[in-house]
Scaffold this active site. Structure first.
Site, short mmCIF file in Angstrom:
data_model
loop_
_atom_site.label_atom_id
_atom_site.label_comp_id
_atom_site.label_asym_id
_atom_site.label_seq_id
_atom_site.Cartn_x
_atom_site.Cartn_y
_atom_site.Cartn_z
N LYS A 39 0.84 -1.20 0.00
CA LYS A 39 0.00 0.00 0.00
C LYS A 39 0.88 1.26 0.00
CE LYS A 39 -0.29 -0.23 5.03
NZ LYS A 39 -0.98 -0.86 6.16
N TYR A 268 15.37 30.27 8.69
CA TYR A 268 14.16 30.95 9.16
C TYR A 268 14.12 30.96 10.67
CZ TYR A 268 12.21 30.52 4.42
OH TYR A 268 11.98 30.61 3.09
#
Ligand code: PLP
Length: 384
Positions: A39, A268
């Site tokens: 999956k 940042y």
């Protein structure tokens, strides 16, 4: 993404993948068969290559989550081999299941009723799997559903062509946990009831990777490993029972090097500042590639075996490392920083980011250049 424009490289060793599948297959045989859970694009590693390699190794039972994954997989493995769709079906997609020979895993009474409506309309039964809850309280027949199915709803069960009955362990990775035994006993009870009602015995399946190693009684007819195939131990200590070879490594290129002075801040929010002179390497990967933002100021990479810490926040496409301690001969533009590999395991990385390998894997972006190793070797020994 072409090789020459790629900033990062994901290596996937199909030889190791097959080695791991073979290892588990041998561990559980002859009492049980080994399927494969592919999956979510085979946990982010590329369902097509992964499934094709496993099919060639002899795997014939595959599990996906969605119809679309099942259809794609059917195209890869051809006509034979069973594909189970764990979510079952959404109303209106029944025809595609039968067209691509996909087996829906029915998890709710609504799914059973919808499937019966469809099969009675077309006048043909098609194989289905049934998923019973024994302790996950997630998608599968709840306690109330079970009371209904084993009572007044029996006739509905009898109208189905059931090929597999499954359940899923909640604490399979905790050895000695009482809940495993509880779930095992509930599942045995379900097995007896279902077989009696149906008048035949479908196959039974309980264990994913971790459950395989809880003991023989957890194996039943079919096992459903995912994580272990991809070379990851679901818990520490399992190394004593089985050898799993790492399947994935990840390297990202240095795109810039710069000197840092005392007090210089990085990234940042200026969340990191140098307290000594140093060297910053800016590297081509960021949270858009699945290098989790929680690894800011926490994660590590490695250059020629030398560990280098992430400094500052992770940006969308870039990450900064403190490479001050790396010998200058190993520092150059284009140098590949090991993000996942022999010096920097996925477990360690996941731990540093406060998550688990499953989440790191399935977040892997599609901007990496993927190098599949040992593909030719596998495919030259085509075993039918
Ligand atoms: C994902 C999943 C698996 C595989 O689990 P691993 O821990 O990766 O081995 C097996 N069964 C079900 C129902 C699943 O959802």
């Amino acid at each position: 993404m072409r090789f020459k424009e790629a900033g990062a490289f994901l290596n996937i060793d199909l030889g190791a993948l097959v080695f791991n599948w073979e290892g588990m297959r041998r561990y559980i045989s002859p009492s049980s068969r080994c399927g494969a859970v592919v999956k979510s694009d085979a946990y982010g590693l590329g369902a097509e290559k992964i499934s094709s390699a496993l099919y060639r190794a002899g795997c014939r039972d595959f599990f996906v989550a969605y119809l679309s994954e099942g259809i794609a997989l059917r195209r890869v493995i051809g006509d034979s081999g069973r594909i189970f769709v764990l979510h079952g079906f959404f109303s209106g997609t029944e025809r595609e299941f039968t067209r691509y020979k996909l087996i829906p895993v029915l998890n709710t009474i609504e799914q059973i009723e919808g499937w019966l409506l469809y099969t009675q309309k077309v006048g043909h039964r098609f194989p289905v799997a049934l998923h019973f809850d024994t302790g996950m309280s997630r998608l599968s027949f709840s306690r109330q559903d079970q009371e209904f199915l084993f009572g007044e709803g029996q006739d509905k069960l009898k109208l189905l062509e059931v090929v597999l009955v499954m359940s899923h362990l909640a604490n399979g990775d905790i050895q000695g946990d009482k809940k495993n035994e509880e779930q095992l006993n509930l599942f045995r009870d379900i097995r007896d009831k279902v077989s009696k009602i149906l008048g035949y015995s479908p196959e039974y399946s309980l264990s994913a990777t971790a459950g395989i190693f809880l003991g023989k009684e957890y194996l039943f007819d079919l096992c459903r490993p995912g994580l272990g195939l991809y070379g990851i131990y679901p818990y520490i200590g399992l190394e004593d029972k089985i050898l799993l070879r790492p399947v994935v490594s990840l390297y990202a290129k240095i795109i810039q090097l710069q000197r840092a002075h005392i007090g210089q801040s990085v990234g940042y929010g200026s969340s990191y500042s140098f307290t000594r002179e140093g060297i910053i390497a800016t590297v081509c990967l960021g949270y858009a590639d699945g290098f989790l933002r929680s690894l800011g100021n926490k994660g590590y990479g490695s250059i020629c075996g030398k560990q280098v810490p992430v400094i500052g926040r992770i940006s969308m496409d870039l990450t900064t490392f403190d490479v001050t301690e790396v010998p200058s001969k190993d520092l150059y533009i284009g140098q590949e920083v090991e993000i996942i590999g022999p010096h920097n395991t996925i477990d360690f990385l996941a731990n540093s980011g406060g998550t688990i390998p499953y989440e790191l894997f399935t977040n892997i972006g599609d901007r990496y250049y993927r190098r599949y190793k040992n593909e030719e070797k596998l495919f030259s020994v085509d075993r039918k």
